[in-house]
Every structure is written in structure tokens, then in C-alpha cells.
Design a protein around this motif. Structure first.
Motif, mmCIF file in Angstrom:
data_model
loop_
_atom_site.group_PDB
_atom_site.id
_atom_site.type_symbol
_atom_site.label_atom_id
_atom_site.label_comp_id
_atom_site.label_asym_id
_atom_site.label_seq_id
_atom_site.Cartn_x
_atom_site.Cartn_y
_atom_site.Cartn_z
ATOM 1 N N ARG A 309 -66.679 1.130 -54.280
ATOM 2 C CA ARG A 309 -67.794 0.400 -54.872
ATOM 3 C C ARG A 309 -68.806 -0.044 -53.817
ATOM 4 O O ARG A 309 -70.020 0.022 -54.049
ATOM 5 N N HIS A 310 -68.324 -0.492 -52.648
ATOM 6 C CA HIS A 310 -69.223 -1.102 -51.670
ATOM 7 C C HIS A 310 -69.458 -0.249 -50.422
ATOM 8 O O HIS A 310 -70.424 -0.486 -49.708
ATOM 9 N N GLY A 311 -68.562 0.716 -50.135
ATOM 10 C CA GLY A 311 -68.786 1.633 -49.022
ATOM 11 C C GLY A 311 -68.853 0.981 -47.660
ATOM 12 O O GLY A 311 -69.600 1.440 -46.785
ATOM 13 N N VAL A 312 -68.071 -0.085 -47.427
ATOM 14 C CA VAL A 312 -68.143 -0.793 -46.153
ATOM 15 C C VAL A 312 -67.697 0.115 -45.003
ATOM 16 O O VAL A 312 -68.377 0.225 -43.974
ATOM 17 N N ALA A 313 -66.548 0.768 -45.156
ATOM 18 C CA ALA A 313 -66.049 1.631 -44.080
ATOM 19 C C ALA A 313 -67.006 2.786 -43.813
ATOM 20 O O ALA A 313 -67.216 3.171 -42.654
ATOM 21 N N ALA A 314 -67.598 3.343 -44.876
ATOM 22 C CA ALA A 314 -68.552 4.435 -44.682
ATOM 23 C C ALA A 314 -69.776 3.984 -43.897
ATOM 24 O O ALA A 314 -70.288 4.700 -43.027
ATOM 25 N N ARG A 315 -70.253 2.755 -44.169
ATOM 26 C CA ARG A 315 -71.404 2.236 -43.432
ATOM 27 C C ARG A 315 -71.059 2.006 -41.962
ATOM 28 O O ARG A 315 -71.860 2.292 -41.063
ATOM 29 N N ILE A 316 -69.859 1.512 -41.709
ATOM 30 C CA ILE A 316 -69.422 1.303 -40.324
ATOM 31 C C ILE A 316 -69.352 2.632 -39.582
ATOM 32 O O ILE A 316 -69.782 2.744 -38.422
ATOM 33 N N ASP A 317 -68.811 3.663 -40.248
ATOM 34 C CA ASP A 317 -68.751 4.985 -39.614
ATOM 35 C C ASP A 317 -70.147 5.490 -39.274
ATOM 36 O O ASP A 317 -70.371 6.082 -38.200
ATOM 37 N N ARG A 318 -71.107 5.282 -40.169
ATOM 38 C CA ARG A 318 -72.475 5.737 -39.888
ATOM 39 C C ARG A 318 -73.056 4.997 -38.690
ATOM 40 O O ARG A 318 -73.710 5.597 -37.836
ATOM 41 N N LEU A 319 -72.826 3.699 -38.611
ATOM 42 C CA LEU A 319 -73.332 2.929 -37.484
ATOM 43 C C LEU A 319 -72.716 3.385 -36.170
ATOM 44 O O LEU A 319 -73.359 3.315 -35.104
ATOM 45 N N ARG A 320 -71.471 3.854 -36.225
ATOM 46 C CA ARG A 320 -70.796 4.329 -35.017
ATOM 47 C C ARG A 320 -71.093 5.797 -34.729
ATOM 48 O O ARG A 320 -70.557 6.358 -33.766
ATOM 49 N N ARG A 322 -70.250 8.376 -36.532
ATOM 50 C CA ARG A 322 -69.177 9.270 -36.959
ATOM 51 C C ARG A 322 -69.624 10.066 -38.187
ATOM 52 O O ARG A 322 -70.440 9.592 -38.982
ATOM 53 N N PRO A 323 -69.094 11.275 -38.350
ATOM 54 C CA PRO A 323 -69.485 12.075 -39.514
ATOM 55 C C PRO A 323 -68.960 11.465 -40.807
ATOM 56 O O PRO A 323 -67.952 10.742 -40.814
ATOM 57 N N ALA A 324 -69.666 11.737 -41.899
ATOM 58 C CA ALA A 324 -69.171 11.325 -43.215
ATOM 59 C C ALA A 324 -67.854 12.030 -43.503
ATOM 60 O O ALA A 324 -67.542 13.083 -42.930
ATOM 61 N N ARG A 325 -67.073 11.446 -44.401
ATOM 62 C CA ARG A 325 -65.748 11.996 -44.693
ATOM 63 C C ARG A 325 -65.642 12.361 -46.166
ATOM 64 O O ARG A 325 -66.243 11.716 -47.029
ATOM 65 N N GLU A 326 -64.869 13.391 -46.415
ATOM 66 C CA GLU A 326 -64.594 13.840 -47.782
ATOM 67 C C GLU A 326 -63.197 13.377 -48.181
ATOM 68 O O GLU A 326 -62.226 13.594 -47.443
ATOM 69 N N ARG A 327 -63.095 12.752 -49.340
ATOM 70 C CA ARG A 327 -61.790 12.340 -49.852
ATOM 71 C C ARG A 327 -61.023 13.566 -50.318
ATOM 72 O O ARG A 327 -61.506 14.363 -51.117
ATOM 73 N N VAL A 328 -59.803 13.726 -49.799
ATOM 74 C CA VAL A 328 -58.925 14.829 -50.208
ATOM 75 C C VAL A 328 -57.621 14.194 -50.677
ATOM 76 O O VAL A 328 -56.716 13.924 -49.879
ATOM 77 N N VAL A 329 -57.555 13.902 -51.953
ATOM 78 C CA VAL A 329 -56.410 13.232 -52.567
ATOM 79 C C VAL A 329 -55.969 14.113 -53.724
ATOM 80 O O VAL A 329 -56.613 14.153 -54.772
ATOM 81 N N GLN A 330 -54.883 14.856 -53.519
ATOM 82 C CA GLN A 330 -54.486 15.856 -54.505
ATOM 83 C C GLN A 330 -52.972 15.996 -54.558
ATOM 84 O O GLN A 330 -52.270 15.750 -53.572
ATOM 85 N N TRP A 391 -52.914 13.028 -49.280
ATOM 86 C CA TRP A 391 -53.775 11.925 -49.691
ATOM 87 C C TRP A 391 -54.460 11.331 -48.464
ATOM 88 O O TRP A 391 -53.827 10.686 -47.633
ATOM 89 N N GLY A 392 -55.747 11.573 -48.350
ATOM 90 C CA GLY A 392 -56.492 11.041 -47.216
ATOM 91 C C GLY A 392 -57.925 11.530 -47.254
ATOM 92 O O GLY A 392 -58.510 11.733 -48.332
ATOM 93 N N SER A 393 -58.506 11.738 -46.096
ATOM 94 C CA SER A 393 -59.875 12.226 -46.011
ATOM 95 C C SER A 393 -60.024 13.067 -44.757
ATOM 96 O O SER A 393 -59.228 12.961 -43.812
ATOM 97 N N VAL A 394 -61.045 13.912 -44.753
ATOM 98 C CA VAL A 394 -61.332 14.768 -43.602
ATOM 99 C C VAL A 394 -62.823 14.667 -43.289
ATOM 100 O O VAL A 394 -63.639 14.419 -44.186
ATOM 101 N N PRO A 395 -63.215 14.861 -42.019
ATOM 102 C CA PRO A 395 -64.644 14.832 -41.692
ATOM 103 C C PRO A 395 -65.381 15.976 -42.377
ATOM 104 O O PRO A 395 -64.847 17.083 -42.511
ATOM 105 N N ILE A 396 -66.596 15.709 -42.818
ATOM 106 C CA ILE A 396 -67.427 16.761 -43.387
ATOM 107 C C ILE A 396 -68.106 17.491 -42.239
ATOM 108 O O ILE A 396 -68.850 16.896 -41.451
ATOM 109 N N ALA A 397 -67.842 18.778 -42.110
ATOM 110 C CA ALA A 397 -68.364 19.567 -40.992
ATOM 111 C C ALA A 397 -69.873 19.737 -41.111
ATOM 112 O O ALA A 397 -70.448 19.646 -42.208
#
Length: 466
Positions: A309-320, A322-330, A391-397
Motif C-alpha cells: 500500500r505504501h511502498g516504503v521499502a521500494a522508495r528506500i531502494d530508489r533513494l539508494r 538500487r534497481p526495482a524488484r519484481e515479486r516472485v511468489v508462486q 517466495w521472494g523478489s528479484v531485481p528487474i534487469a
């Protein structure tokens, strides 16, 4: 029938069903129909709606347990945690108990579930004797394997609420003992692992000892473990993985282990398999400070929903930077003979570890006749599969799009004759989805039980996130 009270209050099932029907009638035509529930084990975001959800607040209990017939009548929104609390005092448990405490019985039947007894007991819906379903027309029908509503009974598994909602289910139970003795068997070659799975599935034993439960973990293609469980009344000083010790790590350091049956059923819940590491809960200092009552899958899931909902970790990654990540939960089912190939492909192309391994075969019939198939999730009767969970995420190439890794996994799973569960992100085009998930059967059943198409369609739920 011997009534069992989960929370020391009687279950007024009739009143709860009437409240559900009233709340369904109150949803304006053309508006989305949703359950009003506090927890969810879905991993895909859904569109927001303004209409009130269906009132299922009174459908969370166990109506009764019959120890002689080994059956239970259970309301659709009853969690497996409450269901197990009701059956274990009778020395009984459901034939398959999914790994996470707050999965509901109705959710496991309409959305599939699996666990370590699935190599002999199949999937949760295969232990259902009958169920009452609120259909899209607003009626309650009782569906059984045979009879007037047999087609609804067969199509309900994997329909994800698109054909109705179960209000009551009668399920089979199995006897269980006080403890589960475990053997953690290490394999350095994946073919040796799959050969062992085939042997245990065929003989229900290993090295002369009966096997009642079987799952495993792959840390790498050269290090995988098969965990074989045997119900027993003998257990000296059983292990406890609800405190500082972490269950999945024990596979690497223990050849044998013992858990109480209760702790075995919820061995994966405390740390959400291994996913609690994302919240720091596996760090010794954090673990001591994090209250044990909050070391639960539903707590972690709420944190994930807040992040969505809030994307806090994603915003922190952008500030650092780091590449965006894709959720891979299957969770995917792969035929046993292709499991080693898939695991090697996955390790080389996705690279997430560990992964969970859970052997599966559709339940064998008790008497003459062949095992039945389930059209909306058409696994082949008599075929051995392995459920592989990651269940996790991977960097988007660079140059890639969000969802590309999931699309690649979907393609490879289909090429290997497998199937993918629909509780998380799906990217199929409509034609492929209809072919893989029983589209013609689903449409025929919906037209009969939901002629005005009030319930959201299966494709819309699973892929379009409606």
C-alpha cells in the motif's frame, strides 16, 4: 454428533448463513462482491471497492466433530488453526492441513492447498464429503460428488470464489498420534531426490519405516533435503521451533528430530517458512525482542500488505540507487519426472533459495474405480507431482519489465506439463488461461449457478486483479 466448541461459544450456523444472505442481497447489482474478512493469504493486490463486503463474521467456527465417523462439519471461514484445535483432542486431524494457521477451510477448497500428507491424501478438497455453497443467484445449495449439484462440486476447487462461497463443509478426518518423528535426508543429486520421492509415494515407507508425511527443501541443486515424518506416541524432549531456534535451519544440522503433532502442523508458520528473514525476525537480537505471539504468518502478511500500500521499502531502494524488484511468489506443480530439470532451470535462471518441495498425487479411490479429476485444476490422476514453492523478489534487469520473470516461469511450467496455483500474480492471456484452468467447464457452471454473472470471473480475479 459430538459438538466441539472452539472458543467456548456455541455456533449459531443458521443465523450466520442468514446474515450472509442478507449482506449478499444488499450488494447493488453490477457492484463487485467481496468477503468482509480481516485476514487473507492472497499475494496479489486487488482493486479497491466501495461496496460493503459479505458478512461472514458468524461463519468462523467448527459446528461439530464426529469421532466415530471421523468427520467434521466446519463453517467456511473457519481457520485451520481453530479446526485443528477442535479435532486434535479427539486424536484426529484433517487429511491435509495447509502450512499457515489462518488459511480457512473454504479458502483451501476454493483456492487449493497442500502439505506434507498430500503424497497420500491429495489436496484439501478431496476430503470434502459435501458442502453448502452460496451461489451467484443468492441461493444456498448442497453440493456432493454425485447428484443434482455434482458439477458445482467438481468445479468449485480453484474457482477462487467465482462460483460461490462455501458456508459449511463436511470433511473426512484421519487419526493422528502425539508426536511426529522426523528423518532429514540429505541429497547432493536431484535425481536421487526424485527417485526417493517416487519410492516413498509408491511404498509409503523408507528404509523399513512407515512414512506418514513428506516434504523437503532445496538450498541449491547440490544440497536438498527430504523430510520424512512418522506419527508416533513416543517422543522424548521434542524440539521447539517457536522460540530462538528456526525450523528450516534444523534440516542442515539434524538427521533426526521429533515434534509434537501440534508443533509439526505449524512448524512453517512461525517463520513463514523462511520469509521472516525479510523483517529481521531471524536475527538473534530482533528475535528476542519480537514477541512470540507476533511470530506468525498473518502478522508478516499484514506487514507485506502495508508495504504494497505504501511502498516504503521500494522508495528506500530508489533513494539508494538500487534497481526495482519484481515479486516472485508462486507455488507450481511439476510432474515428478521433470522436477530435477525444473529445479536446475530455476536455480540458473531465477536463483531464489531456499525453495519448498512438497510431493503430491491426487487421492486414490477407497474402492474400485479411478481417481477423479478436477476440471479447474486438471492434474492427472495417477501422476506424481512435486509442488515447488518460492517466495521472494528479484531485481528487474535493465530493459526488462515488471512481471517478465513470472511470465517466463509460467511458460516453463506449462512446457514441463505443470500447473501454477492462482493465489498470487498471474500474467496469462485469456486464451491460455481458459485452456489451462478449465474455461469451458467454468463458464457452463457459472451460467447455471450465477445466470446474471454477479460474481467476479475467475480470469478477472486471478489475472486482472479485480
Amino acid at each position: 454428533m459430538c459438538a466441539v466448541r472452539v472458543d467456548h461459544r456455541s455456533v449459531d450456523h443458521d443465523s450466520a448463513v442468514e446474515a450472509l444472505r442478507r449482506s449478499y442481497a444488499a450488494v447493488p447489482p453490477g457492484e463487485p462482491v467481496r468477503l468482509a474478512k480481516r485476514t487473507s493469504n492472497l499475494f496479489r493486490p486487488r482493486s479497491q471497492v466501495r461496496t460493503p463486503g459479505l458478512d461472514v463474521s458468524g461463519l468462523t467456527g467448527v459446528i461439530g466433530v464426529d469421532p466415530t465417523a471421523r468427520t467434521a462439519d466446519v463453517q467456511g471461514m473457519c481457520t485451520y488453526e481453530d479446526l485443528v484445535d477442535a479435532t486434535l483432542p479427539h486424536g484426529l486431524m484433517p487429511l491435509v492441513v495447509p502450512q499457515l494457521r489462518t488459511i480457512t477451510l473454504g479458502g483451501a477448497v476454493t483456492g487449493l492447498g497442500i502439505e506434507s500428507t498430500s503424497f497420500r491424501n491429495g489436496l484439501p478438497h478431496e476430503s470434502v464429503i459435501e458442502m453448502d455453497v452460496l451461489t451467484g443467484s443468492g441461493e444456498i445449495v448442497t453440493a456432493r460428488p454425485d447428484g443434482e449439484h455434482a458439477e458445482l462440486f467438481a468445479a468449485f476447487p480453484n474457482s477462487m470464489g467465482s462460483l460461490g462461497y462455501a458456508t459449511r463443509l463436511r470433511i473426512e478426518l484421519q487419526p493422528v498420534r502425539r508426536y511426529v518423528g522426523l528423518r532429514n535426508i540429505r541429497f547432493t543429486k536431484l535425481e536421487a531426490l526424485t527417485d526417493a520421492i517416487a519410492e516413498v509415494t509408491a511404498t509409503r515407507s523408507w528404509a523399513g519405516t512407515p512414512v506418514d508425511a513428506m516434504d523437503g527443501v532445496m538450498f541449491s541443486p547440490g544440497e536438498a533435503y527430504l523430510v520424512l515424518g512418522t506419527f508416533t506416541d513416543e517422543g522424548e524432549r521434542p524440539s521447539d521451533y517457536t522460540g530462538q531456534d528456526i525450523y528450516y535451519r534444523s534440516l542442515r544440522r539434524r538427521v533426526r528430530d521429533t515434534l509434537t503433532t501440534y508443533d509439526y502442523l505449524w512448524r512453517w508458520d512461525t517463520d513463514w517458512f523462511w520469509c521472516s528473514a525479510a523483517f529481521g525476525v531471524q536475527h538473534p537480537v530482533v528475535r528476542r525482542l519480537w514477541p512470540a505471539r507476533y511470530r506468525r504468518s498473518d502478522v508478516y502478511h499484514r506487514l507485506v500488505r502495508l508495504e504494497h500500500r505504501h511502498g516504503v521499502a521500494a522508495r528506500i531502494d530508489r533513494l539508494r540507487g538500487r534497481p526495482a524488484r519484481e515479486r516472485v511468489v508462486q507455488d507450481v506443480e511439476i510432474p515428478l519426472e521433470r522436477t530435477a530439470d525444473f529445479l536446475r532451470w530455476f536455480a540458473g535462471n531465477v536463483g531464489m533459495t531456499p525453495v519448498w518441495l512438497c510431493p503430491l498425487r491426487l487421492r486414490e479411490p477407497a474402492g474400485p474405480g479411478s481417481a477423479r479429476s478436477w476440471p479447474l485444476y486438471p492434474l492427472r490422476p495417477g501422476q506424481d507431482y512435486v509442488n515447488i514453492g518460492f517466495w521472494g523478489s528479484v531485481p528487474i534487469a535493465d530493459g526488462a519489465a515488471d512481471g517478465d520473470v513470472n511470465r517466463l516461469i509460467e511458460r516453463v511450467v506449462s512446457e514441463m506439463g505443470g500447473h501454477k496455483s492462482l493465489y498470487s500474480d498471474a500474467y496469462y492471456d485469456r486464451d491460455s488461461f481458459e485452456r489451462l484452468y478449465g474455461g469451458p467447464t467454468w463458464r457452463a457452471v457459472r451460467d447455471r449457478y450465477d445466470p446474471e454473472h454477479r460474481l467476479t470471473g475467475l480470469y478477472e480475479k486471478a489475472v486482472a486483479r479485480a
